[in-house]
Design a protein around this motif. Structure first.
Motif, PDB file in Angstrom:
ATOM      1  N   ARG A   1      32.329  31.213  39.139  1.00 58.00           N
ATOM      2  CA  ARG A   1      33.281  32.253  39.559  1.00 58.00           C
ATOM      3  C   ARG A   1      32.801  33.641  39.135  1.00 58.00           C
ATOM      4  O   ARG A   1      32.978  34.615  39.869  1.00 58.00           O
ATOM      5  CB  ARG A   1      34.662  31.959  38.982  1.00 58.00           C
ATOM      6  N   GLN A   2      32.202  33.706  37.975  1.00 51.99           N
ATOM      7  CA  GLN A   2      31.699  35.009  37.520  1.00 51.99           C
ATOM      8  C   GLN A   2      30.577  35.501  38.430  1.00 51.99           C
ATOM      9  O   GLN A   2      30.531  36.676  38.808  1.00 51.99           O
ATOM     10  CB  GLN A   2      31.215  34.921  36.076  1.00 51.99           C
ATOM     11  N   ALA A   3      29.674  34.598  38.815  1.00 54.27           N
ATOM     12  CA  ALA A   3      28.578  35.003  39.717  1.00 54.27           C
ATOM     13  C   ALA A   3      29.136  35.447  41.066  1.00 54.27           C
ATOM     14  O   ALA A   3      28.638  36.399  41.676  1.00 54.27           O
ATOM     15  CB  ALA A   3      27.601  33.843  39.898  1.00 54.27           C
TER      16      ALA A   3
ATOM     17  N   HIS B   1      20.445  32.017  40.443  1.00 55.25           N
ATOM     18  CA  HIS B   1      20.391  30.958  39.418  1.00 55.25           C
ATOM     19  C   HIS B   1      19.770  29.708  40.054  1.00 55.25           C
ATOM     20  O   HIS B   1      20.474  28.755  40.389  1.00 55.25           O
ATOM     21  CB  HIS B   1      21.797  30.623  38.903  1.00 55.25           C
TER      22      HIS B   1
ATOM     23  N   ASP C   1      38.478  31.266  45.553  1.00 56.65           N
ATOM     24  CA  ASP C   1      37.966  29.901  45.506  1.00 56.65           C
ATOM     25  C   ASP C   1      37.211  29.523  46.765  1.00 56.65           C
ATOM     26  O   ASP C   1      36.822  28.369  46.925  1.00 56.65           O
ATOM     27  CB  ASP C   1      39.123  28.913  45.298  1.00 56.65           C
TER      28      ASP C   1
ATOM     29  N   SER D   1      30.998  40.409  44.522  1.00 54.87           N
ATOM     30  CA  SER D   1      32.179  40.820  45.296  1.00 54.87           C
ATOM     31  C   SER D   1      32.733  39.685  46.145  1.00 54.87           C
ATOM     32  O   SER D   1      33.125  39.892  47.292  1.00 54.87           O
ATOM     33  CB  SER D   1      31.854  42.025  46.187  1.00 54.87           C
TER      34      SER D   1
ATOM     35  N   PRO E   1      35.486  37.303  45.222  1.00 55.84           N
ATOM     36  CA  PRO E   1      36.515  36.701  44.385  1.00 55.84           C
ATOM     37  C   PRO E   1      37.156  35.515  45.093  1.00 55.84           C
ATOM     38  O   PRO E   1      37.029  35.376  46.302  1.00 55.84           O
ATOM     39  CB  PRO E   1      37.521  37.832  44.204  1.00 55.84           C
TER      40      PRO E   1
ATOM     41  N   ALA F   1      32.154  36.743  41.522  1.00 54.48           N
ATOM     42  CA  ALA F   1      32.826  38.027  41.322  1.00 54.48           C
ATOM     43  C   ALA F   1      31.810  39.169  41.258  1.00 54.48           C
ATOM     44  O   ALA F   1      32.026  40.247  41.815  1.00 54.48           O
ATOM     45  CB  ALA F   1      33.660  37.982  40.043  1.00 54.48           C
ATOM     46  N   GLU F   2      30.663  38.893  40.607  1.00 56.35           N
ATOM     47  CA  GLU F   2      29.621  39.928  40.506  1.00 56.35           C
ATOM     48  C   GLU F   2      29.078  40.295  41.883  1.00 56.35           C
ATOM     49  O   GLU F   2      28.535  41.383  42.081  1.00 56.35           O
ATOM     50  CB  GLU F   2      28.482  39.438  39.602  1.00 56.35           C
TER      51      GLU F   2
ATOM     52  N   ALA G   1      33.599  28.446  35.464  1.00 58.17           N
ATOM     53  CA  ALA G   1      33.777  29.864  35.115  1.00 58.17           C
ATOM     54  C   ALA G   1      32.506  30.664  35.395  1.00 58.17           C
ATOM     55  O   ALA G   1      32.568  31.821  35.824  1.00 58.17           O
ATOM     56  CB  ALA G   1      34.168  29.996  33.639  1.00 58.17           C
ATOM     57  N   ALA G   2      31.349  30.050  35.184  1.00 52.51           N
ATOM     58  CA  ALA G   2      30.085  30.748  35.444  1.00 52.51           C
ATOM     59  C   ALA G   2      29.888  30.961  36.940  1.00 52.51           C
ATOM     60  O   ALA G   2      29.385  32.004  37.372  1.00 52.51           O
ATOM     61  CB  ALA G   2      28.919  29.950  34.860  1.00 52.51           C
TER      62      ALA G   2
END
Ligand SMILES: [Zn+2]
Length: 316
Positions: free
Chosen positions: A74-76, A257, A85, A81, A83, A78-79, A71-72
């Motif tokens: 995927r969030q990075a 990260h 897999d 742009s 989205p 999404a942030e 989830a982390a």
């Protein structure tokens, strides 16, 4: 497709490249040919050209980063742009011209990794660089996306007049038969590929450890991604650029990260320590950087950002 078009268009409009590319475009059919993706920049007395090979849309899942929840990840994405897999994984080599010598750092995929990445030869030509005029090829490590461009699928040399300099620690690891025998099946392919590409080029290969490997170019051990992974510092006058190779894969994940450990780093903790050290150096010394898997033009700078860093793409 859309992304490639935007990349090419930005390059096309981006200063020096347009002068060279424009006359060549006239003779090229098709939409893809309208987007030659190379990017020139000056570093002191040197001319550097980032040569794009394409993008692999890598399917990823929860196993991609070892030490954080998916989830982390995927969030990075999404942030940034991104989205979905699939992680866009661009490939961009770097050409350095100095004193009449042409030095290519890493070689692209040779069209042997993904159908969407086989553009290095076309983009070299679009940048008015004849592959036969490359004097020296420097290799960061032996993963196929970095060495396969040395050969065509049929094993013909792509840079027939180039000497090849590569890290001794890579050669020692990948050419060792005991390491091959001990490797899991998926890894065996990497060993066999390295031998296919490099074994019969041995007469033109020079191994290095650290230090100056070309005029103005210093090799720096950056082990972790692979046992002999190496980065290159290019200096001219007061300016310098760090060729990061695979110190970080996509910057939205691993520059942001640096402690995240992707499965593609063979030694996760060691690669993370190397990544943090080199990103810190680039930020502190205000070095430009080139990242092989960074979004095109793959060149820019590194700034500190919270607990990590951020990649600021070059706009000129
Ligand atoms: Zn790579």
């Amino acid at each position: 497709m859309t992304m490639r078009h935007q990349i090419g268009r930005r390059t096309f409009l981006g200063g020096g490249a347009a002068c060279v590319a424009a006359p060549l475009l006239a003779g090229m059919p098709g939409a893809a040919a309208a987007a030659p993706s190379f990017h020139r920049l000056r570093l002191g007395d040197l001319v550097l050209t980032a040569i794009h090979d394409g993008v692999w849309h890598r399917p990823i899942d929860a196993s991609f980063v070892r030490n954080v929840p998916f989830a982390a990840v995927r969030q990075a994405m999404a942030e940034a742009s991104m989205p979905g897999d699939n992680l866009p994984t661009p490939f961009t080599a770097l050409l350095m011209e100095s004193g009449g010598r042409r030095v290519l750092i890493d070689t692209g995929t040779g069209g042997q990794i993904a159908p969407t990445a086989n553009a290095l030869a076309d983009n070299l030509a679009a940048a008015a660089i004849d592959a036969r005029t490359i004097d020296l090829v420097l290799i960061s490590h032996f993963h196929p996306d970095h060495i396969n461009g040395l050969k065509t699928k049929d094993n013909a040399r792509v840079f027939p007049n180039a000497e090849i300099r590569l890290p001794a620690a890579e050669w020692a690891f990948w050419m060792d038969d005991a390491n091959l025998r001990a490797a899991p099946q998926a890894m065996r392919l990497y060993f066999l590929n390295a031998r296919r590409v490099l074994a019969d080029l041995a007469a033109d290969i020079v191994q290095f450890t650290e230090g100056e490997v070309a005029h103005g170019v210093t090799a720096i051990a950056a082990h972790g991604h692979t046992p002999g992974h190496t980065v290159f510092a290019i200096a001219s006058g007061r300016e310098s650029l760090l060729v990061l190779g695979d110190t970080s894969n996509h910057p939205a994940l691993f520059v942001r990260h640096p402690d995240w450990q992707p499965v593609i780093d063979m030694d996760g903790p060691r690669a993370a320590a190397t990544r943090r050290r080199l990103l810190d150096r680039a930020a502190s010394d205000r070095m430009l950087v080139h990242g092989y898997h960074f979004p095109f033009p793959a060149c820019g700078s590194i700034v500190r950002d919270g607990m990590g860093f951020a990649f600021v793409p070059s706009s000129t």
